[in-house]
Scaffold this active site. Structure first.
Site, PDB file in Angstrom:
ATOM      1  N   ASP A  22      54.276  37.375  -9.098  1.00  0.00           N
ATOM      2  CA  ASP A  22      54.737  36.309  -8.201  1.00  0.00           C
ATOM      3  C   ASP A  22      56.211  36.556  -7.899  1.00  0.00           C
ATOM      4  O   ASP A  22      56.761  37.605  -8.259  1.00  0.00           O
ATOM      5  CB  ASP A  22      54.499  34.928  -8.834  1.00  0.00           C
ATOM      6  CG  ASP A  22      55.426  34.660 -10.010  1.00  0.00           C
ATOM      7  OD1 ASP A  22      56.059  35.616 -10.504  1.00  0.00           O
ATOM      8  OD2 ASP A  22      55.521  33.496 -10.439  1.00  0.00           O
ATOM      9  N   GLU A  48      48.457  26.660 -13.980  1.00  0.00           N
ATOM     10  CA  GLU A  48      48.943  27.657 -13.016  1.00  0.00           C
ATOM     11  C   GLU A  48      49.035  27.065 -11.603  1.00  0.00           C
ATOM     12  O   GLU A  48      49.961  27.354 -10.861  1.00  0.00           O
ATOM     13  CB  GLU A  48      48.037  28.894 -13.009  1.00  0.00           C
ATOM     14  CG  GLU A  48      48.220  29.787 -14.228  1.00  0.00           C
ATOM     15  CD  GLU A  48      49.622  30.375 -14.340  1.00  0.00           C
ATOM     16  OE1 GLU A  48      50.308  30.513 -13.309  1.00  0.00           O
ATOM     17  OE2 GLU A  48      50.045  30.678 -15.464  1.00  0.00           O
ATOM     18  N   TYR A  74      47.841  36.370  -7.617  1.00  0.00           N
ATOM     19  CA  TYR A  74      48.695  36.035  -8.760  1.00  0.00           C
ATOM     20  C   TYR A  74      47.973  35.075  -9.717  1.00  0.00           C
ATOM     21  O   TYR A  74      47.878  35.327 -10.929  1.00  0.00           O
ATOM     22  CB  TYR A  74      50.020  35.394  -8.292  1.00  0.00           C
ATOM     23  CG  TYR A  74      50.701  34.709  -9.432  1.00  0.00           C
ATOM     24  CD1 TYR A  74      51.431  35.445 -10.354  1.00  0.00           C
ATOM     25  CD2 TYR A  74      50.559  33.333  -9.645  1.00  0.00           C
ATOM     26  CE1 TYR A  74      52.007  34.842 -11.459  1.00  0.00           C
ATOM     27  CE2 TYR A  74      51.131  32.719 -10.735  1.00  0.00           C
ATOM     28  CZ  TYR A  74      51.855  33.477 -11.637  1.00  0.00           C
ATOM     29  OH  TYR A  74      52.411  32.881 -12.737  1.00  0.00           O
TER      30      TYR A  74
END
Ligand code: SF4
Length: 379
Positions: free
Chosen positions: A141, A40, A123
Site C-alpha cells: 500500500d 483492514e 493490498y
C-alpha cells in the site's frame, strides 16, 4: 540491489524490531480472517486511534460473517456512522453475503476467490491471506511503497504503473517466506511509526543500514510529492427544522423513491448516501433558494417558513471543500414528507448519518435557546 545475505539480515532485523515494539492493537490479537478483514477495511484511509472503538463495536454486534451478511444494511451503516467512506461498509456486507452464498460462510483462501469479493483489492487480499492463513503474499500500500522507495532510493511518482510494478517486485523479493503475515505487518508498522512521510526517524530505524535514501542525506525527499488535485469549492444550504420538543427532520438515504424530491446527485455523494438534513447546493440567494426547495418538497399548508441562519460549517472530503450554510427553521411540529423521519436533534444514534450531518446538528444545538438542548452537548 541487495544480496541474498543482506535480504536475510534485513528480514531478521525488521521482524525482531516488530516483535519487540509493535503496538498492541485489538486486531493483532487474532488470526480470525473475518476480524482481520474488518480491521483492514476500516484502516483504509483512517487513523488507527479512530478505528479502534468502531472495530470493537462492529465485532461485538457482528461477531461473524453470517451476522454481518444477514443484518439490515441500515444497521451496518449506523455502526459505521462517523468513520467515513461508507462504500466500505456497503461492500463489506456485500462480500459477507458472497462468502455465505459461495463459500458456505468460510472466508476463502484462494487468492482469486478473495479478489472476487466486493471491496477487496490486491493490498487488502494479500494482507488478510498472509495474516490469517500465513500465505506468501506481499501487501503493498502507500505506506509500504514509501518504505520500499526509500530503501531503494526510487524517484518519481510511485503510483505510475511501471514504478508500482517495480515496488511490487521489491515487496515480493523482501517478503519473509516463514512469517509473511508478521512481515507485512512489520513493513506497515515501520511506515506508520518510523518511516513516516515528512520526518522519517532514521536514528530509530532497524533497517537504516540498508537504506539508500538515508545514505543520500535527504530521506524525506523520497518519494517525490504527488501533485495534489485542485480543490473544488462547494456551497450547500441545509434546513434544520426544530420543534419545541427538540425534534428535527432527516431525509432518507438518496435512492428512496418514496421521497417527493430526491436530492441532486452531487448531494447524494456529499451526504454519503446516509440520512441527512434537507440539503441543496446553492449559488446566489441562499435562503430564497432553500425556501423554494422546501416549499416544493413540503405538503401544502407549510407556506410560512422562517429561516434563521446558523454559523457556517466547513468540511473537507478528499478534494472537495464544502461550506454549509445551515438554517434553523422553528416549527410547531415536523412536516410530513414521505420517507423522511422526525428524530431528536440531540440524538442521531438510531440512524446512520455522516460527520457532516453531525456537525450541522451540533451547530444548531449550540445556537439553541433551549437549555435542555445545550445540556445534551456536555460530555
Ligand atoms: S532509514 Fe530512514 S528513510 Fe530509510 S527506511 Fe529507515 S526510517 Fe525510512
Amino acid at each position: 540491489m541487495l544480496t541474498t545475505a543482506e535480504i536475510k539480515t534485513l528480514r531478521k532485523l525488521l521482524l525482531a524490531w516488530f516483535r519487540q515494539f509493535q503496538r498492541d492493537l485489538p486486531w493483532r490479537r487474532t488470526k480470525d480472517p473475518y476480524a482481520v478483514w474488518i480491521s483492514e477495511i476500516m484502516l483504509q484511509q483512517t487513523r488507527v486511534a479512530a478505528v479502534i472503538p468502531y472495530y470493537e463495536r462492529f465485532l461485538s454486534r457482528f461477531p461473524n460473517g453470517r451476522a454481518l451478511a444477514e443484518a439490515p444494511q441500515e444497521e451496518v451503516l449506523r455502526l459505521w456512522s462517523g468513520l467515513g467512506y461508507y462504500s466500505r461498509a456497503r461492500n463489506l456486507q456485500k462480500a459477507a453475503q458472497q462468502i455465505l452464498a459461495q463459500h458456505g460462510g468460510q472466508f476463502p483462501q484462494a487468492k482469486d476467490d478473495v479478489m472476487a469479493l466486493a471491496g477487496i483489492g490486491p493490498y487488502t487480499g494479500a494482507a488478510i491471506l498472509s495474516i490469517a492463513f500465513g500465505a506468501k503474499h506481499a501487501a503493498l500500500d502507500g505506506n509500504v511503497a514509501r518504505v520500499l522507495a526509500r530503501l531503494g532510493a526510487v524517484r518519481g511518482d510511485l503510483r505510475e504503473s511501471l514504478r508500482w510494478q517495480l515496488l511490487q517486485r521489491s515487496a515480493v523479493e523482501l517478503l519473509d517466506p516463514k512469517s509473511p503475515g508478521d512481515w507485512n505487518q512489520a513493513m506497515m508498522e515501520l511506515g506508520a511509526m518510523v518511516c513516516t512521510p515528512r520526518t522519517p526517524q532514521c536514528l530509530l530505524c532497524p533497517v537504516a543500514k540498508f537504506c539508500r535514501a538515508r545514505q543520500s542525506g535527504e530521506p524525506e525527499a523520497f518519494p517525490e510529492k504527488r501533485k495534489k488535485r485542485d480543490a473544488v469549492q462547494i456551497v450547500l444550504a441545509a434546513a434544520v427544522f426544530s420543534t419545541p420538543r427538540g425534534q428535527t427532520l432527516l431525509m432518507p438515504p438518496p435512492g428512496n423513491k418514496k421521497v417527493n424530491k430526491p436530492a441532486a446527485d452531487d448531494i447524494d455523494t456529499l451526504v454519503s448516501r446516509l440520512w441527512h438534513f434537507p440539503t441543496i447546493s446553492v449559488r446566489n440567494d441562499v435562503s430564497a433558494e432553500l425556501r423554494d426547495y422546501l416549499l416544493d418538497s413540503l405538503p401544502a399548508g407549510n407556506g410560512k417558513l422562517h429561516l434563521e441562519p446558523l454559523p457556517r460549517i466547513r468540511h473537507a472530503v478528499t478534494y472537495r471543500n464544502i461550506t454549509v450554510l445551515p438554517f434553523r427553521i422553528p416549527a410547531a411540529k415536523i412536516p410530513r414528507i414521505p420517507g423522511a423521519r422526525s428524530i431528536p436533534l440531540r440524538d442521531f444514534s438510531a440512524l446512520p448519518v455522516s460527520n457532516l450531518t453531525r456537525k450541522i446538528a451540533r451547530a444548531a444545538l449550540l445556537q439553541s435557546t433551549e437549555p435542555a438542548a445545550k445540556l445534551a452537548l456536555k460530555p
